[in-house]
Write a protein that holds these residues in place. Structure first.
Motif, PDB file in Angstrom:
ATOM      1  N   UNK A  12     -40.427  76.158  80.208  1.00 35.73           N
ATOM      2  CA  UNK A  12     -41.066  75.425  80.921  1.00 35.73           C
ATOM      3  C   UNK A  12     -41.059  75.191  82.299  1.00 35.73           C
ATOM      4  N   UNK A  13     -41.671  75.236  83.106  1.00 33.87           N
ATOM      5  CA  UNK A  13     -41.649  75.356  84.709  1.00 33.87           C
ATOM      6  C   UNK A  13     -42.588  74.331  85.196  1.00 33.87           C
ATOM      7  N   UNK A  14     -41.619  73.459  86.177  1.00 35.68           N
ATOM      8  CA  UNK A  14     -42.474  72.353  86.793  1.00 35.68           C
ATOM      9  C   UNK A  14     -42.686  72.830  88.159  1.00 35.68           C
ATOM     10  N   UNK A  15     -43.669  73.811  88.379  1.00 36.70           N
ATOM     11  CA  UNK A  15     -44.182  74.318  89.817  1.00 36.70           C
ATOM     12  C   UNK A  15     -45.319  74.951  89.492  1.00 36.70           C
ATOM     13  N   UNK A  92     -47.080  74.540  83.280  1.00 33.26           N
ATOM     14  CA  UNK A  92     -46.621  75.940  83.308  1.00 33.26           C
ATOM     15  C   UNK A  92     -45.477  76.200  82.574  1.00 33.26           C
ATOM     16  N   UNK A  93     -45.659  77.536  82.023  1.00 38.63           N
ATOM     17  CA  UNK A  93     -44.760  77.869  81.380  1.00 38.63           C
ATOM     18  C   UNK A  93     -44.338  79.540  82.045  1.00 38.63           C
ATOM     19  N   UNK A  94     -43.104  80.050  81.965  1.00 38.38           N
ATOM     20  CA  UNK A  94     -42.670  81.218  82.177  1.00 38.38           C
ATOM     21  C   UNK A  94     -42.238  81.806  80.933  1.00 38.38           C
ATOM     22  N   UNK A  95     -42.982  82.936  80.602  1.00 36.95           N
ATOM     23  CA  UNK A  95     -42.575  83.796  79.520  1.00 36.95           C
ATOM     24  C   UNK A  95     -41.747  85.200  79.909  1.00 36.95           C
ATOM     25  N   UNK A  96     -40.589  85.106  79.482  1.00 34.05           N
ATOM     26  CA  UNK A  96     -40.099  86.425  79.961  1.00 34.05           C
ATOM     27  C   UNK A  96     -40.123  87.430  78.382  1.00 34.05           C
ATOM     28  N   UNK A  97     -40.381  88.558  78.610  1.00 34.12           N
ATOM     29  CA  UNK A  97     -40.576  89.589  77.807  1.00 34.12           C
ATOM     30  C   UNK A  97     -39.461  90.652  78.071  1.00 34.12           C
ATOM     31  N   UNK A  98     -38.556  91.131  77.272  1.00 38.05           N
ATOM     32  CA  UNK A  98     -37.415  92.050  77.630  1.00 38.05           C
ATOM     33  C   UNK A  98     -37.195  93.010  76.655  1.00 38.05           C
ATOM     34  N   UNK A  99     -36.843  94.174  77.056  1.00 41.75           N
ATOM     35  CA  UNK A  99     -36.554  95.220  75.756  1.00 41.75           C
ATOM     36  C   UNK A  99     -34.905  95.348  75.966  1.00 41.75           C
ATOM     37  N   UNK A 100     -34.255  95.328  74.840  1.00 40.70           N
ATOM     38  CA  UNK A 100     -32.916  95.074  74.782  1.00 40.70           C
ATOM     39  C   UNK A 100     -32.355  95.751  73.324  1.00 40.70           C
ATOM     40  N   UNK A 101     -31.139  96.398  73.364  1.00 39.84           N
ATOM     41  CA  UNK A 101     -30.737  96.872  72.264  1.00 39.84           C
ATOM     42  C   UNK A 101     -30.628  95.864  71.132  1.00 39.84           C
TER      43      UNK A 101
END
Length: 125
Positions: A12-15, A92-101
């Protein structure tokens, strides 16, 4: 070497989406929280951490909504930021999608938690 998997984390982002997008998509914005320094030439971003460098190409973007970077050194390596805004509440939300081992999932999640904490501090939220 283990297979790459995709992880998705939500914060969650407050901006406003506009302010957040600037910190996610520009060299100056990313240098405030993501890396020690960021250089850009066209769509090629060079991220610098404690003297080491990694390069990524900004592959996709839609203003105030998402940006995706593909790592040049890693086949199928990428990270993506998505900004969502709830129509009803305005949250507002920030969703981070990452590729990782696969065997580094928890380490990756911890790193993103730390990075997003820095981002929230920069944004004052």
């Amino acid at each position: 070497m283990s297979d790459k998997i995709k992880i998705q984390l939500e914060y969650p982002m407050n901006c406003s989406p506009k302010v957040l997008y600037n910190r996610l998509s520009t060299a100056s914005g990313l240098a405030e929280w993501f890396a020690d320094d960021v250089r850009v030439k066209g769509s090629l971003f060079t991220f610098i951490w404690e003297g080491s460098e990694q390069q990524a190409e900004k592959a996709l973007q839609r203003e105030d909504q998402f940006v995706r970077f593909n790592w040049l050194e890693e086949e199928d390596g990428f990270f993506e930021f998505r900004i969502t805004k709830d129509d009803l509440t305005g949250d507002v939300s920030l969703i981070v999608i990452d590729s990782t081992d696969e065997d580094e999932q928890e380490e990756s999640k911890g790193l993103w938690d730390s990075q997003i904490s820095d981002l929230k501090h920069v944004l004052g939220c």
